[in-house]
Design an enzyme around this catalytic site. Sequence first.
Site, PDB file in Angstrom:
ATOM      1  N   CYS A 135       0.373   3.638   2.865  1.00 13.78           N
ATOM      2  CA  CYS A 135       0.897   3.045   4.100  1.00 13.78           C
ATOM      3  C   CYS A 135       2.399   3.286   4.213  1.00 13.78           C
ATOM      4  O   CYS A 135       2.910   3.543   5.306  1.00 13.78           O
ATOM      5  CB  CYS A 135       0.616   1.548   4.140  1.00 13.78           C
ATOM      6  SG  CYS A 135      -1.135   1.139   4.174  1.00 13.78           S
ATOM      7  N   CYS A 185       0.832  -1.208   0.000  1.00 16.83           N
ATOM      8  CA  CYS A 185       0.000   0.000   0.000  1.00 16.83           C
ATOM      9  C   CYS A 185       0.869   1.262   0.000  1.00 16.83           C
ATOM     10  O   CYS A 185       1.509   1.563   1.006  1.00 16.83           O
ATOM     11  CB  CYS A 185      -0.886  -0.059   1.246  1.00 16.83           C
ATOM     12  SG  CYS A 185      -1.693   1.474   1.695  1.00 16.83           S
TER      13      CYS A 185
END
Length: 141
Positions: free
Chosen positions: A69, A66
Site C-alpha cells: 500500500c 501494508c
Amino acid sequence: MNKMMIGTGLLITALIMGGCNKAEQDATEPGGESQGESAVVELNDTSFEGAIASGVVLVDFWAPWCPPCRQQLPLVDKAAELLAGKAIVAKMNVDEAKATAGKFNISSIPTLIVFKDGKEVKKFVGVTQTDALVEAVNAAL
C-alpha cells in the site's frame, strides 16, 4: 558486563525501531515528506457514498501497515495529478472504514476501484501502475 551489553542492545534496538516507525509514518502521510497539498481525497465510512455518487471516482483501499500500500501511494498521487479536473481520486484506510471495505469485499490490499455514478466499473488488486489507473478512469469518463 552482560547486563551492560543487553542494555546497550535494547537501546540500539529501540532507536532503530523508533526510526523505522517514524519512516513508515512519514511514508503514509498524504503528500509525502513535503506535506504539500495532495490531490487525493481521504474518505471514511461517512463520506464515501456521497463522494462516489456522481461522476468518476478512483478509490484506493489501503492501510498504513501494508508495505505494498505504501508503494501504491505515490502512484495514486501521480494519477490524481494527471486526472485533476476530470475525476476524483481518493483513498480509504480499511482499518478506519471497515463497513465500506466489507461492503466491497476488500480482502486484499491495496485494492483500487473505479466508480462511475456510484457503481463499480473496474477493480484492481495489488500494486497497480499509474498508467493503468489513468487508462481505467479515462475509459469510465
